[in-house]
Design an enzyme around this catalytic site. Structure first.
Site, short mmCIF file in Angstrom:
data_model
loop_
_atom_site.label_atom_id
_atom_site.label_comp_id
_atom_site.label_asym_id
_atom_site.label_seq_id
_atom_site.Cartn_x
_atom_site.Cartn_y
_atom_site.Cartn_z
N GLU A 116 33.96 51.78 30.93
CA GLU A 116 34.52 50.71 31.75
C GLU A 116 35.80 51.19 32.43
OE1 GLU A 116 34.39 46.41 30.09
OE2 GLU A 116 35.05 47.69 28.45
N GLY A 168 36.75 43.60 38.70
CA GLY A 168 37.26 42.31 39.16
C GLY A 168 37.20 42.19 40.67
N HIS A 219 34.73 46.01 23.99
CA HIS A 219 34.81 45.61 25.40
C HIS A 219 36.27 45.46 25.80
CE1 HIS A 219 34.46 43.05 28.97
NE2 HIS A 219 33.24 43.55 29.11
N GLY A 241 30.27 32.67 46.66
CA GLY A 241 29.40 31.49 46.80
C GLY A 241 29.17 30.85 45.44
#
Length: 258
Positions: free
Chosen positions: A171, A177, A92, A235
């Protein structure tokens, strides 16, 4: 109760998703502290069982008559299996960044060593019987040499590894992001075609499968799935099983549109 709630909620919810392909696999990669609770929460009678994965394994492992497991702070693949894992995530972008940071402290280019470390982890995982989701991808300063970067990550990180035992995750690190612009579906398709020429393994999109992009990604025939990280990025930020299921439904709309 966090991990058991996620597992039970997803298994119950997936049973209610219409037209879900029977060969579709759902694996959740938990932090180490949550692996046992997650595996214990699985319902063996569920139509779609969630498979449990860890977030990497050590470069060495225990063996009968050999190493007894002096691996303090590290998770050997055999231990991951005992905790109920059937999958592991390796390579990752955050793991690669951590390893790169260590070599930067020594003021040296650690890429060859990082590939070797990841390869050792893959080998140990496969030897223990784990399925491997292997991540590849380029950073912002590597976008102009994507093919070179991905070729190096595949050829060195997966050296001597049977492609039939690996699932790849692409990825685009430069696009991950808050506030980042994700690649277009056509760009993702181009990368998918390239990757499958380099390494004949199933490929999922690892740049974040969201409700906003799930249908367009599902419609890319060269892809075999996607990675869902957080389900809500504003939120009350977090992972919500009901939103995960909505992403799955939207992804299937894209698959069915082909």
């Amino acid at each position: 109760m966090w991990a058991p709630t996620i597992v039970s909620s997803l298994e119950q919810g997936l049973a209610q998703v219409t037209a879900l392909p029977k060969d579709m696999v759902f694996s959740v990669f938990f932090p180490e502290a949550h692996l046992l609770g997650a595996s214990q929460a699985k319902n063996v009678g569920a139509p779609f069982q969630v498979e449990i994965g860890c977030q990497s394994v050590h470069t060495q492992d225990t063996m009968a008559g050999g190493n007894f497991g002096a691996f303090t702070t590290s998770l050997p693949a055999n231990a991951a299996v005992e905790l109920g894992c059937s999958w592991t995530l390796i390579g990752h972008s955050e793991q690669r960044a951590k390893l790169a940071g260590m070599y930067q402290l020594a003021d040296c280019d650690g890429r060859p060593a990082i590939h070797q470390i990841l390869n050792q982890q893959v080998q140990q995982a496969l030897q223990a019987g784990l399925k491997v989701l292997y991540c590849i991808g380029e950073k912002a300063d590597e976008v102009n040499k994507t093919e070179e970067v991905l070729t190096e990550q595949l050829q060195q990180g997966l050296k001597d590894v049977d492609p039939s035992r690996i699932v790849l995750a692409y990825e685009p690190i430069w696009a991950i992001g808050p506030g980042k612009t994700p690649p277009s579906a056509e760009k993702i398709r181009e990368i998918a075609i390239l990757v499958k020429k380099l390494y004949k393994a199933p490929l999922v999109y690892g740049g974040g499968l969201k409700k906003e992009n799930a249908a367009s990604i599902g419609a890319i025939q060269e892809l075999d799935g996607g990675l869902i990280a957080l389900t809500r990025f504003s939120g009350e930020i977090g992972f919500y099983p009901e939103e995960y299921l909505e992403i799955v439904r939207t992804y299937l709309e894209g698959v069915n549109s082909i």
